[in-house]
Write a protein that holds these residues in place. Structure first.
Motif, short mmCIF file in Angstrom:
data_model
loop_
_atom_site.label_atom_id
_atom_site.label_comp_id
_atom_site.label_asym_id
_atom_site.label_seq_id
_atom_site.Cartn_x
_atom_site.Cartn_y
_atom_site.Cartn_z
N TYR A 1 -26.00 -13.25 27.22
CA TYR A 1 -25.71 -14.16 28.33
C TYR A 1 -24.99 -13.38 29.42
O TYR A 1 -24.19 -12.49 29.13
CB TYR A 1 -24.83 -15.33 27.85
CG TYR A 1 -25.45 -16.07 26.69
CD1 TYR A 1 -26.22 -17.20 26.90
CD2 TYR A 1 -25.27 -15.61 25.39
CE1 TYR A 1 -26.80 -17.87 25.83
CE2 TYR A 1 -25.85 -16.27 24.31
CZ TYR A 1 -26.62 -17.40 24.54
OH TYR A 1 -27.19 -18.05 23.49
N TYR B 1 -23.06 -14.03 33.34
CA TYR B 1 -22.65 -14.98 34.37
C TYR B 1 -21.66 -14.30 35.30
O TYR B 1 -21.30 -13.13 35.13
CB TYR B 1 -22.06 -16.24 33.75
CG TYR B 1 -20.68 -16.10 33.17
CD1 TYR B 1 -19.59 -16.69 33.80
CD2 TYR B 1 -20.45 -15.38 32.00
CE1 TYR B 1 -18.31 -16.59 33.27
CE2 TYR B 1 -19.17 -15.27 31.47
CZ TYR B 1 -18.10 -15.87 32.11
OH TYR B 1 -16.84 -15.75 31.58
N GLY B 2 -21.25 -15.03 36.29
CA GLY B 2 -20.39 -14.45 37.31
C GLY B 2 -21.20 -14.10 38.54
O GLY B 2 -22.14 -14.82 38.91
N ARG C 1 -29.08 -14.22 39.03
CA ARG C 1 -29.66 -15.22 38.13
C ARG C 1 -28.83 -15.28 36.84
O ARG C 1 -29.23 -14.70 35.81
CB ARG C 1 -31.11 -14.87 37.78
CG ARG C 1 -32.08 -14.95 38.95
CD ARG C 1 -33.53 -14.90 38.47
NE ARG C 1 -33.77 -13.71 37.63
CZ ARG C 1 -34.15 -12.54 38.10
NH1 ARG C 1 -34.31 -12.36 39.40
NH2 ARG C 1 -34.35 -11.53 37.28
N PRO C 2 -27.71 -15.94 36.85
CA PRO C 2 -26.95 -16.06 35.60
C PRO C 2 -27.71 -16.90 34.59
O PRO C 2 -28.53 -17.75 34.94
CB PRO C 2 -25.67 -16.77 36.06
CG PRO C 2 -26.06 -17.51 37.30
CD PRO C 2 -27.10 -16.67 37.97
N GLY C 3 -27.47 -16.62 33.30
CA GLY C 3 -28.13 -17.41 32.26
C GLY C 3 -28.30 -16.62 30.98
O GLY C 3 -27.68 -15.57 30.78
N GLY D 1 -30.48 -10.03 35.06
CA GLY D 1 -29.84 -11.10 35.81
C GLY D 1 -30.10 -11.05 37.30
O GLY D 1 -29.44 -11.77 38.07
N VAL E 1 -21.68 -11.90 25.81
CA VAL E 1 -21.59 -12.56 27.11
C VAL E 1 -21.03 -11.55 28.11
O VAL E 1 -19.92 -11.05 27.92
CB VAL E 1 -20.68 -13.81 27.06
CG1 VAL E 1 -20.60 -14.46 28.44
CG2 VAL E 1 -21.19 -14.80 26.03
N PHE F 1 -19.66 -10.71 31.78
CA PHE F 1 -19.05 -11.36 32.94
C PHE F 1 -18.93 -10.33 34.06
O PHE F 1 -18.38 -9.25 33.89
CB PHE F 1 -17.67 -11.91 32.60
CG PHE F 1 -16.95 -12.49 33.79
CD1 PHE F 1 -17.49 -13.55 34.51
CD2 PHE F 1 -15.73 -11.96 34.21
CE1 PHE F 1 -16.83 -14.06 35.62
CE2 PHE F 1 -15.07 -12.47 35.31
CZ PHE F 1 -15.62 -13.52 36.01
#
Length: 262
Positions: free
Chosen positions: A189, A191-192, A196-198, A215, A254, A256
């Motif tokens: 995963y 994000y931030g 394309r976060p996901g 991403g 994950v 970030f």
């Protein structure tokens, strides 16, 4: 015309091989048999093997056939007909028209999950091909669950590695009631500050910079400095790891991406 003839010959050969293969399998509950006796058309019968492993046949009643090959079932029916003085030297023919007892379940991330009959020797790769192959959600690994001598075992097999390296020693020949389960592909995963976060498929030996690429790259405010990986350890606790671009990701990591202050 020649192409048509060759096509028909190939189809006939395939059907003949399939019938021959089915004849070699041990009979079991659910199998459909066509039984006939030469010179006695009234003894021709199409029947299904019961859950108890028997068929009901004219004149002789219940015949236990589970575990027998078609040839052995022929001999058994012939001996029972002769022992009862119903037919002298009967020539019995048993054809397996539908195989139900010898089936393998192919489940999980395949294109056509279901139960598939085994006609002759079928390997793990054969059954995957029959199920349409691994779908877009599938990973490289599958679980093979088998019961032998009353013991159930589970083995994890890396299909891609097996094929790439030609290690076909794990392309096992399967038996009835074996189960193949294709695992979903592992994910990570991100994000931030990315485009394309996901959640994304975790490829083999995937690095942090490759994760950024999946991403869509950094957003206008993103920075590669101060990347953080959130990873769950063996005790279930989340650890924060200061990540470098060439660090390798693990399943369910994950990533970030922080915002740049400049």
């Amino acid at each position: 015309m020649n192409k048509l003839v060759h096509g028909l010959m190939a189809l006939l050969t395939t059907l003949t091989m399939s019938a021959a293969s089915a004849a070699d399998l041990p009979l079991g509950p659910g199998d459909v048999l066509k039984v006939s006796v030469y010179g006695s058309p009234d003894l021709t019968l199409e029947t299904r093997v019961s859950e108890g492993g028997n068929i009901s046949y004219p004149l002789i009643g219940q015949v236990p056939v589970a575990g027998l090959s078609a040839a052995a079932a022929e001999k058994k029916i012939a001996s029972m007909l002769e022992a009862g003085n119903f037919v002298k030297k009967p020539q019995v023919n048993v054809i397996v028209t539908a195989v139900q007892s010898q089936q393998v379940s192919v489940l999980g991330a395949v294109n056509r999950p279901g139960r598939y009959p085994i006609e002759g020797k079928r390997s793990l790769i054969d059954l995957l091909a029959m199920a349409g192959g691994i779908n877009s959600e599938g990973g490289d690994r599958l679980s093979l669950v088998r019961t032998r001598d009353g013991k159930t075992t589970r083995e994890e097999i890396d299909v891609v590695e097996m094929v790439r390296n030609g290690q076909l020693n794990k392309d096992y020949v399967l038996s009835g009631n074996d189960v193949l389960y294709v695992e979903r592909a592992p994910k990570f995963y991100i994000y931030g500050e990315v485009q394309r976060p996901g959640a994304f498929r975790l490829e083999r030996s995937m690095t942090v910079v490759q994760a950024l690429s999946a991403g869509g790259g950094l957003s206008m405010r993103g920075t590669e400095r101060g990347l953080v990986i959130k990873r769950r350890d063996a005790d279930g606790k989340i650890r924060l790891i200061d990540a470098k671009q060439d660090d390798l990701l693990q399943v369910d990591d994950v990533v970030f991406v922080k915002e740049s202050w400049f």
